[in-house]
Motif scaffolding. Structure first.
Motif, PDB file in Angstrom:
ATOM      1  N   ARG A 361      43.389  36.509  32.593  1.00  0.00           N
ATOM      2  CA  ARG A 361      44.058  36.199  33.825  1.00  0.00           C
ATOM      3  C   ARG A 361      42.957  35.919  35.003  1.00  0.00           C
ATOM      4  NH1 ARG A 361      48.113  35.411  31.903  1.00  0.00           N
ATOM      5  NH2 ARG A 361      50.087  36.293  31.940  1.00  0.00           N
ATOM      6  N   LYS A 362      41.871  36.645  34.693  1.00  0.00           N
ATOM      7  CA  LYS A 362      40.804  36.661  35.785  1.00  0.00           C
ATOM      8  C   LYS A 362      40.025  35.294  35.566  1.00  0.00           C
ATOM      9  CE  LYS A 362      36.617  39.135  37.607  1.00  0.00           C
ATOM     10  NZ  LYS A 362      37.044  39.212  38.882  1.00  0.00           N
ATOM     11  N   LEU A 363      39.998  34.755  34.534  1.00  0.00           N
ATOM     12  CA  LEU A 363      39.400  33.512  33.873  1.00  0.00           C
ATOM     13  C   LEU A 363      40.167  32.469  34.470  1.00  0.00           C
ATOM     14  CD1 LEU A 363      37.412  34.494  30.744  1.00  0.00           C
ATOM     15  CD2 LEU A 363      36.282  34.111  32.967  1.00  0.00           C
ATOM     16  N   HIS A 364      41.354  32.471  34.075  1.00  0.00           N
ATOM     17  CA  HIS A 364      42.387  31.416  34.151  1.00  0.00           C
ATOM     18  C   HIS A 364      43.551  32.099  35.312  1.00  0.00           C
ATOM     19  CE1 HIS A 364      40.392  30.972  30.327  1.00  0.00           C
ATOM     20  NE2 HIS A 364      40.209  29.659  30.729  1.00  0.00           N
ATOM     21  N   PRO A 365      43.445  32.126  36.253  1.00  0.00           N
ATOM     22  CA  PRO A 365      44.451  32.534  37.234  1.00  0.00           C
ATOM     23  C   PRO A 365      45.931  31.798  37.029  1.00  0.00           C
ATOM     24  CG  PRO A 365      42.323  32.122  38.399  1.00  0.00           C
ATOM     25  CD  PRO A 365      42.179  31.560  37.147  1.00  0.00           C
ATOM     26  N   LYS A 366      46.878  32.724  37.147  1.00  0.00           N
ATOM     27  CA  LYS A 366      48.235  32.473  36.899  1.00  0.00           C
ATOM     28  C   LYS A 366      49.014  32.818  38.224  1.00  0.00           C
ATOM     29  CE  LYS A 366      52.116  32.616  33.689  1.00  0.00           C
ATOM     30  NZ  LYS A 366      52.637  33.423  32.433  1.00  0.00           N
ATOM     31  N   GLU A 367      49.633  31.671  38.807  1.00  0.00           N
ATOM     32  CA  GLU A 367      50.255  31.857  40.188  1.00  0.00           C
ATOM     33  C   GLU A 367      51.636  32.834  39.852  1.00  0.00           C
ATOM     34  OE1 GLU A 367      52.823  29.048  43.310  1.00  0.00           O
ATOM     35  OE2 GLU A 367      52.061  28.140  41.435  1.00  0.00           O
ATOM     36  N   GLY A 368      51.709  33.727  41.008  1.00  0.00           N
ATOM     37  CA  GLY A 368      52.455  34.882  40.869  1.00  0.00           C
ATOM     38  C   GLY A 368      52.082  35.937  40.075  1.00  0.00           C
ATOM     39  N   SER A 369      50.955  35.990  39.333  1.00  0.00           N
ATOM     40  CA  SER A 369      50.427  37.112  38.722  1.00  0.00           C
ATOM     41  C   SER A 369      50.096  38.382  39.534  1.00  0.00           C
ATOM     42  CB  SER A 369      49.374  36.663  37.622  1.00  0.00           C
ATOM     43  OG  SER A 369      48.616  37.651  37.332  1.00  0.00           O
ATOM     44  N   TYR A 370      50.629  39.503  39.025  1.00  0.00           N
ATOM     45  CA  TYR A 370      50.238  40.624  40.026  1.00  0.00           C
ATOM     46  C   TYR A 370      48.852  41.062  39.661  1.00  0.00           C
ATOM     47  CZ  TYR A 370      49.983  45.657  41.338  1.00  0.00           C
ATOM     48  OH  TYR A 370      49.511  46.967  41.657  1.00  0.00           O
ATOM     49  N   THR A 371      48.429  40.792  38.534  1.00  0.00           N
ATOM     50  CA  THR A 371      46.910  41.042  38.202  1.00  0.00           C
ATOM     51  C   THR A 371      45.876  40.092  39.037  1.00  0.00           C
ATOM     52  OG1 THR A 371      47.525  41.424  35.857  1.00  0.00           O
ATOM     53  CG2 THR A 371      45.081  40.985  36.120  1.00  0.00           C
ATOM     54  N   ASN A 372      46.304  38.958  39.122  1.00  0.00           N
ATOM     55  CA  ASN A 372      45.376  38.017  39.857  1.00  0.00           C
ATOM     56  C   ASN A 372      45.429  38.457  41.395  1.00  0.00           C
ATOM     57  OD1 ASN A 372      46.267  35.240  37.833  1.00  0.00           O
ATOM     58  ND2 ASN A 372      44.227  36.170  38.179  1.00  0.00           N
ATOM     59  N   TYR A 373      46.660  39.087  42.039  1.00  0.00           N
ATOM     60  CA  TYR A 373      46.858  39.451  42.980  1.00  0.00           C
ATOM     61  C   TYR A 373      45.810  40.520  43.314  1.00  0.00           C
ATOM     62  CZ  TYR A 373      48.809  42.625  46.708  1.00  0.00           C
ATOM     63  OH  TYR A 373      48.814  43.652  47.849  1.00  0.00           O
ATOM     64  N   LEU A 374      45.794  41.389  42.574  1.00  0.00           N
ATOM     65  CA  LEU A 374      44.626  42.551  42.699  1.00  0.00           C
ATOM     66  C   LEU A 374      43.316  42.155  42.610  1.00  0.00           C
ATOM     67  CD1 LEU A 374      46.124  45.158  39.897  1.00  0.00           C
ATOM     68  CD2 LEU A 374      46.158  45.335  42.439  1.00  0.00           C
ATOM     69  N   PHE A 375      42.966  41.014  41.748  1.00  0.00           N
ATOM     70  CA  PHE A 375      41.619  40.524  41.783  1.00  0.00           C
ATOM     71  C   PHE A 375      41.415  39.929  43.081  1.00  0.00           C
ATOM     72  CE2 PHE A 375      41.897  40.386  36.895  1.00  0.00           C
ATOM     73  CZ  PHE A 375      41.045  41.246  36.813  1.00  0.00           C
ATOM     74  N   ASP A 376      42.440  39.141  43.603  1.00  0.00           N
ATOM     75  CA  ASP A 376      42.102  38.290  45.045  1.00  0.00           C
ATOM     76  C   ASP A 376      41.862  39.469  45.926  1.00  0.00           C
ATOM     77  OD1 ASP A 376      42.584  36.010  43.650  1.00  0.00           O
ATOM     78  OD2 ASP A 376      44.534  35.865  44.133  1.00  0.00           O
ATOM     79  N   LYS A 377      42.514  40.481  45.988  1.00  0.00           N
ATOM     80  CA  LYS A 377      42.248  41.476  46.999  1.00  0.00           C
ATOM     81  C   LYS A 377      41.000  42.256  46.973  1.00  0.00           C
ATOM     82  CE  LYS A 377      46.192  40.948  49.530  1.00  0.00           C
ATOM     83  NZ  LYS A 377      46.023  40.671  50.890  1.00  0.00           N
ATOM     84  N   GLY A 378      40.396  42.280  45.628  1.00  0.00           N
ATOM     85  CA  GLY A 378      38.943  42.862  45.474  1.00  0.00           C
ATOM     86  C   GLY A 378      38.944  44.252  45.044  1.00  0.00           C
ATOM     87  N   ILE A 379      37.802  44.901  45.155  1.00  0.00           N
ATOM     88  CA  ILE A 379      37.589  46.238  44.533  1.00  0.00           C
ATOM     89  C   ILE A 379      38.139  47.312  45.192  1.00  0.00           C
ATOM     90  CG2 ILE A 379      35.535  46.371  45.650  1.00  0.00           C
ATOM     91  CD1 ILE A 379      36.124  47.723  41.985  1.00  0.00           C
ATOM     92  N   ASP A 380      38.441  47.284  46.496  1.00  0.00           N
ATOM     93  CA  ASP A 380      38.937  48.250  47.438  1.00  0.00           C
ATOM     94  C   ASP A 380      40.375  48.346  47.041  1.00  0.00           C
ATOM     95  OD1 ASP A 380      36.637  49.002  48.452  1.00  0.00           O
ATOM     96  OD2 ASP A 380      36.974  47.715  50.444  1.00  0.00           O
ATOM     97  N   LYS A 381      41.064  47.137  46.912  1.00  0.00           N
ATOM     98  CA  LYS A 381      42.840  47.230  46.551  1.00  0.00           C
ATOM     99  C   LYS A 381      43.013  47.914  45.294  1.00  0.00           C
ATOM    100  CE  LYS A 381      47.066  46.396  47.088  1.00  0.00           C
ATOM    101  NZ  LYS A 381      47.869  47.008  48.209  1.00  0.00           N
ATOM    102  N   ILE A 382      41.947  47.527  44.166  1.00  0.00           N
ATOM    103  CA  ILE A 382      42.214  47.972  42.827  1.00  0.00           C
ATOM    104  C   ILE A 382      41.811  49.726  42.744  1.00  0.00           C
ATOM    105  CG2 ILE A 382      40.944  47.771  40.502  1.00  0.00           C
ATOM    106  CD1 ILE A 382      40.113  45.104  40.919  1.00  0.00           C
ATOM    107  N   LEU A 383      40.938  49.928  43.489  1.00  0.00           N
ATOM    108  CA  LEU A 383      40.679  51.347  43.582  1.00  0.00           C
ATOM    109  C   LEU A 383      41.718  52.132  44.158  1.00  0.00           C
ATOM    110  CD1 LEU A 383      36.763  51.243  44.474  1.00  0.00           C
ATOM    111  CD2 LEU A 383      37.811  51.952  42.309  1.00  0.00           C
ATOM    112  N   LYS A 384      42.309  51.648  45.040  1.00  0.00           N
ATOM    113  CA  LYS A 384      43.324  52.083  46.025  1.00  0.00           C
ATOM    114  C   LYS A 384      44.607  52.432  45.148  1.00  0.00           C
ATOM    115  CE  LYS A 384      46.198  51.753  50.383  1.00  0.00           C
ATOM    116  NZ  LYS A 384      47.517  51.742  49.707  1.00  0.00           N
ATOM    117  N   LYS A 385      44.724  51.530  44.114  1.00  0.00           N
ATOM    118  CA  LYS A 385      45.816  51.395  43.297  1.00  0.00           C
ATOM    119  C   LYS A 385      45.548  52.248  42.121  1.00  0.00           C
ATOM    120  CE  LYS A 385      49.119  49.713  43.092  1.00  0.00           C
ATOM    121  NZ  LYS A 385      50.488  50.255  43.470  1.00  0.00           N
ATOM    122  N   CYS A 386      44.455  52.639  41.714  1.00  0.00           N
ATOM    123  CA  CYS A 386      44.169  53.508  40.828  1.00  0.00           C
ATOM    124  C   CYS A 386      44.401  54.898  41.169  1.00  0.00           C
ATOM    125  CB  CYS A 386      42.427  53.410  40.174  1.00  0.00           C
ATOM    126  SG  CYS A 386      42.243  51.920  39.247  1.00  0.00           S
TER     127      CYS A 386
END
Length: 437
Positions: A361-386
């Motif tokens: 997903r990171k290498l080949h982004p897919k429209e509507g993907s929640y995973t790509n949404y997290l990558f787009d928002k960056g490390i702070d968003k990912i840490l917040k969700k964790c």
């Protein structure tokens, strides 16, 4: 049991070159690795730590790290590489509390003091009673030794095990390793194929680093030294042979249990495998002994050899270099004939598959993907969700419903997997770390 240790001065070495050499040393029979650098700059220190971290991650045998230290922080960083022990130069720690601090934090058995024994430059360090009568180190490492009765008596007088580190010839190795207090020899005697004539090559990867280690160990064992060699509990005569007088061998990757190939051994192949630690078979088509990888470089290094309940089939767990199959495939078993669909339930395989999907997903982004949404928002968003998912686990665990807890843990592991991909950490890194706990 006495150890044969290989040492590597990693100054100006690339990580990949050093890792490759260390893996070759391990596969050729080294019991331990000693990686060191005399460099003093902060940048060179960090390079050493990064290099040793990668070596520890990719080899199975213990690693000692030797580094210059000025403060306790240097010792901590050295241990955080995953090395089993840190070698401290006596000249660096003389007159300070670094040994004591290291011992109290990491245990005395993990602290080794290196002493330069070169008679041209060394002083009589053993007059330093405060250091050498203390309980703050687990072993001594003598380097630049000159073999003499005085040296041997000095070694015998030490209260802790002694490791000898030097460029030694075979007879010197035997002379020193036979002393009761010597726990191991660290030498570059077998660093390349340029071995002395009294240690012949095996018919194997003699151009690799450490290709002479197993010969040295066999030779030492013949002289009564207790060293770790491949000694089978069963002889070939104990095995039941097929109609061709051979035993089939199923070969499996020792890390992930992937079945790689099927081959056959006669008695000579079996004995050669046990002697060298390199899988050797009998080729039925060519009617000759076959050292796997001799022409391709795709050697198989023995990690474990197991007989089945009837002693008529062997299971070999190996480190496979390159591909096992002559077609270039990793495994010879790739022609799918039939398959009943099933869900993968192996925990490691499931987590790895999840990780691979997230990487894709990171290498080949897919429209509507929640995973790509997290990558787009960056490390702070990912840490917040964790953090949020960790809290959900705590809440679920306070309730009696196990189903809710399973759901929340699964959710947490997904978000942690995203974090791992973002930070370039994979499940192999985590499993490696857990195996050391």
């Amino acid at each position: 049991m006495k150890k044969i240790i290989t040492y590597i001065n990693c100054e100006n070495e690339t990580i990949e070159n050093c890792v490759n050499s260390c893996r070759e040393y391990e596969n050729n029979g080294a019991d331990e690795l000693y990686i060191y650098s005399a460099a003093e700059s902060e940048e060179e220190h960090e390079n050493l730590f990064a290099l040793v971290k990668e070596v520890v991650r990719r080899v199975d045998i213990p690693v000692m790290i030797g580094t210059r230290v000025k403060r306790f922080e240097d010792i901590k960083k050295a241990f955080y590489t995953g090395a089993k022990s840190v070698v401290l130069r006596y000249s660096d720690i003389q007159g300070n509390d670094l040994i004591k601090q290291g011992c109290e934090r990491f245990g005395k058995d993990s602290i080794v003091i290196e002493i330069n024994m070169d008679p041209e430059t060394a002083t009589d360090v053993f007059t330093d009673k405060e250091t050498f009568d203390s309980d703050y180190y687990g072993a001594l490492l003598f380097k630049h030794v000159v073999i003499s009765e005085k040296l041997k008596n000095t070694i015998k007088d030490m209260k802790v095990p002694v490791i000898i580190r030097d460029s030694l010839i075979r007879n010197d190795i035997l002379s020193l390793i036979s002393i009761e207090n010597v726990s191991g020899i660290a030498t570059n005697f077998y660093a390349s194929k340029s071995l002395p004539s009294d240690v012949p090559f095996i018919d194997g990867p003699s151009t690799q680093a450490g290709s002479g280690i197993m010969q040295v160990k066999r030779s030492l064992k013949e002289d009564g030294v207790d060293v770790n060699t491949f000694d089978s509990k069963l002889k070939y005569s104990d095995l039941k042979k097929n109609s061709d007088g051979m035993v089939p061998v199923i070969v499996q990757d020792y890390r992930n249990n992937e079945v790689l190939m099927l081959a056959y051994m006669n008695e000579e192949a079996f004995n050669k495998t046990v002697e060298t630690g390199i899988m050797t078979y009998f080729s039925r088509s060519r009617q000759e002994l076959w050292i796997k990888g001799l022409t391709s470089g795709h050697y198989q290094y023995v990690k474990e050899l197991i007989a089945d309940c009837d002693n008529d089939t062997l299971l070999a767990k190996v480190e496979q270099i390159g591909a096992a199959c002559h077609t270039g495939n990793r495994s010879c078993f790739f022609n799918e004939m039939l398959k009943h669909e099933y869900e993968e339930k192996n925990a490691y395989a499931v987590l790895k598959n999840l990780y691979d999907v997230i990487v894709d997903r990171k290498l080949h982004p897919k429209e509507g993907s929640y995973t790509n949404y997290l990558f787009d928002k960056g490390i702070d968003k990912i840490l917040k969700k964790c953090g949020e998912e960790a809290t959900e686990i705590v809440i679920a665990a306070k309730n009696p419903n196990a189903e809710e807890l399973k759901y929340e843990i699964a959710d947490f592991l997904y978000h942690v997997s995203v974090l791992m991909v973002e930070c370039k950490v994979d499940w192999e890194d985590i499993v490696e770390e857990l195996s050391k706990r």
